[in-house]
Motif scaffolding. Sequence first.
Motif, short mmCIF file in Angstrom:
data_model
loop_
_atom_site.label_atom_id
_atom_site.label_comp_id
_atom_site.label_asym_id
_atom_site.label_seq_id
_atom_site.Cartn_x
_atom_site.Cartn_y
_atom_site.Cartn_z
N THR A 1 -6.99 -11.80 4.41
CA THR A 1 -8.24 -11.18 3.98
C THR A 1 -8.77 -10.24 5.05
O THR A 1 -9.21 -9.11 4.77
N ASN B 1 -7.98 -1.56 4.04
CA ASN B 1 -8.69 -0.87 2.98
C ASN B 1 -9.74 0.07 3.55
O ASN B 1 -9.91 1.21 3.09
N LYS B 2 -10.45 -0.41 4.56
CA LYS B 2 -11.50 0.41 5.18
C LYS B 2 -10.92 1.64 5.86
O LYS B 2 -11.41 2.77 5.67
N ARG C 1 0.81 -1.22 0.00
CA ARG C 1 0.00 0.00 0.00
C ARG C 1 0.84 1.27 0.00
O ARG C 1 0.31 2.36 0.18
N ASN D 1 -6.33 -7.18 5.12
CA ASN D 1 -6.50 -6.32 3.95
C ASN D 1 -7.82 -5.58 3.96
O ASN D 1 -7.89 -4.40 3.61
N ASN D 2 -8.89 -6.26 4.37
CA ASN D 2 -10.19 -5.59 4.45
C ASN D 2 -10.15 -4.45 5.45
O ASN D 2 -10.71 -3.37 5.21
N THR E 1 -9.23 4.01 3.15
CA THR E 1 -10.23 4.66 2.30
C THR E 1 -10.90 5.81 3.04
O THR E 1 -11.25 6.84 2.46
#
Length: 215
Positions: free
Chosen positions: A201, A208-209, A56, A204-205, A212
Amino acid sequence: MPEIIFSGPAGRLEGRYQPGKTDTAPVALILHPHPQYGGTMDNKVTYYLYHAFAHRGFATLRFNFRGVGRSQGEFDNGTGELSDAASALDWLQSMNENSTGTWIAGFSFGAWIGMQLLMRRPEIKGFISVAPPANLYDFSFLAPCPSSGLIIQADQDDLVTPISVQKLVEKLKAQKSITIHHDNIKGANHFFESELNQLMTSVNNYLNKRLTAGD
């Protein structure tokens, strides 16, 4: 993934460092599991956490605690290892003076060290703790926990009891002004040997949250 050597409290420390994609990239420090039970910076969970941040664009550092690999010194029951982590964060920040944020992630023993460092460094704004050993070490220092983060447990962990992690999560969730996300990986043992994909997973979730949302 350049190999680096930097100064620690007990001598040199060995690490792997991925520079950030921009001059203002956030930084992330990754901490490995227990040195006396085979824990190194090349542990699979540690390695995967490192790449989750590096991918990232974070300036990302993982390193060997004292007495592990090419790092000098001897195991110090957590006290010296916390000093090692503080020195590693100092080095990481010195290489990224324009960084826009600081994260920490740790696995097992590394999660315990990471959350202690979290209490001492107010600039840390996010954390990921994988299998924090709440039944083996005292986590009462998290009073209050200063940052929001993710706690992941394995429901078949034979070293860290899931109930102890659940109690830690409930305690932290009761605190105001932070948000604790808690994931339980079904079928996973302590080392997530067959569930690394599910573990990542979750990681990463969560990243990302948070990212973002501009956090």
